[in-house]
Design a protein around this motif. Sequence first.
Motif, PDB file in Angstrom:
ATOM      1  N   ASP A 249       3.576  -7.804  15.656  1.00 16.74           N
ATOM      2  CA  ASP A 249       4.186  -9.095  15.342  1.00 16.74           C
ATOM      3  C   ASP A 249       3.170 -10.209  15.593  1.00 16.74           C
ATOM      4  O   ASP A 249       2.634 -10.328  16.695  1.00 16.74           O
TER       5      ASP A 249
ATOM      6  N   GLU B  84      14.580 -14.679  14.882  1.00 23.58           N
ATOM      7  CA  GLU B  84      13.285 -15.190  14.434  1.00 23.58           C
ATOM      8  C   GLU B  84      13.191 -14.916  12.941  1.00 23.58           C
ATOM      9  O   GLU B  84      13.184 -13.756  12.508  1.00 23.58           O
TER      10      GLU B  84
ATOM     11  N   GLU C 141      11.347 -14.294   9.899  1.00 24.10           N
ATOM     12  CA  GLU C 141       9.988 -13.837   9.630  1.00 24.10           C
ATOM     13  C   GLU C 141       9.940 -13.118   8.285  1.00 24.10           C
ATOM     14  O   GLU C 141      10.968 -12.762   7.706  1.00 24.10           O
TER      15      GLU C 141
ATOM     16  N   ASP D 180      13.359 -10.903  13.732  1.00 26.04           N
ATOM     17  CA  ASP D 180      12.865 -10.397  15.016  1.00 26.04           C
ATOM     18  C   ASP D 180      13.764 -10.950  16.127  1.00 26.04           C
ATOM     19  O   ASP D 180      13.435 -11.925  16.793  1.00 26.04           O
TER      20      ASP D 180
ATOM     21  N   GLY E  96       5.573 -13.527  12.373  1.00 29.53           N
ATOM     22  CA  GLY E  96       5.929 -14.512  13.386  1.00 29.53           C
ATOM     23  C   GLY E  96       6.942 -15.480  12.795  1.00 29.53           C
ATOM     24  O   GLY E  96       7.085 -15.589  11.564  1.00 29.53           O
TER      25      GLY E  96
END
Length: 438
Positions: free
Chosen positions: A138, A210, A212, A244, A369
């Motif tokens: 990641d 997250e 991503e 994530d 990310g």
Amino acid sequence: MTFLNETHDPALRSWVASANTADTGFPIQNLPFAVFRRKGSAEAFRGGVAIGDQIVDLAAVAASGEIGGAAGEAVRAASQDKLNALMALGRPAWAALRLALSRALRQGAAEQEPLRTCLVPQAEAEYDVPARIGDYTDFYTSVHHATNIGRLFRPDNPLLPNYKWVPIGYHGRASSIGVSGQAFRRPVGQTLPVGAAQPVAGPSRALDIELELGVFIGSGNTLGEPVAITEAEDHVFGICLLNDWSARDIQAWEYQPLGPFLSKSFATTISPWIVTLEALAPFRVPFVRPEGDPQPLPYLDCEANRHTGAFDIQLQVELLTPRLREAGSAAATICRTSYRHAYWTVAQMVAHHTVGGCNLQPGDLFGSGTLSGPTPDQAGALIELTAGGKQPLQLPGGEQRTFLEDGDSVVIRGWCEKPGAVRIGFGECVGTVLPARD
Ligand code: MN
């Protein structure tokens, strides 16, 4: 450098009528890959390509013998229960298969009748993680995310000095990556309550998302042999959506000095569909650095990366709470942004990951990310959208959220559009939070 060819022609139409509607994410110009089978069946999973609301069953195509040559070899490789063999064949094979499918699915194609029997409706399908993911890395490629998060912890010095020089990443956990539809238990772990002298063990109270993108590696590289940035994209099979999931309270206590561990290893959800870099070609944009920022070191720089290394992929995050679901209401949109705002490109991630000699293997997965954009409403995580949990999101119907509650579902969508090109989509990536284990 041009990446465009006949498969990107906006005038192309398919004999699969649902591929020609304005609202489909899967026109003939897209042709993304997944592994699937009929829902609830005991069939083997196998590779498929989306066209409109249908899937081209690549195992059935292989059995039909309708596609030969290099594309035929790719079809046979894609008939397996994971796409690693197809990924390992490399970019020329992926391009040959894309071209053969584009020609066979066009209006007037001679393959229409034999291929019609190879279609499975997406409504009747279920999906699996599309590759055996040996390693998951990641990254941390959004400078806006890094700055927003840094500001919460270090208001005077939000961005660490290495950020603008080195693509930051960490080795993640591959075994808990699931496909869209994944439901997982709220993680339990150690946290240090505010003002407490010692930690406690219990369910996370700060469960976050997250936003991503996932980058699937195609052909790998030999241990000890770095991939030059000029060759980097030859090693990339395609891009999917990725959530994530992150337990911020567990992360805050455990992350020093080696970075996140259990706070992110309990679940990662990806979309079933992988959109190839070739399909994304019309949506490339220049890689640009803000005035005054350092230019990348030579091994992270090349002309193609500067001119066309970034991708303008539109991204949206929706939150569906149990109350909204029970009321039959639409999910609340909590973020809209684009991948174009990332600080490091896909090619730079590959070049950096391998510069020390690390070998990538077919089916390895990179996370981009969290892809926060430059404005607060473009933040890709709740910790940013709520200013560290201090400013709850106001949802339709009067609900509020700081972090996720049990029963919440999060939907990530992605698509590309611009004048002169046909809109293509990534489908969706959905995951649901279940209550913690007792
Ligand atoms: Mn992440």
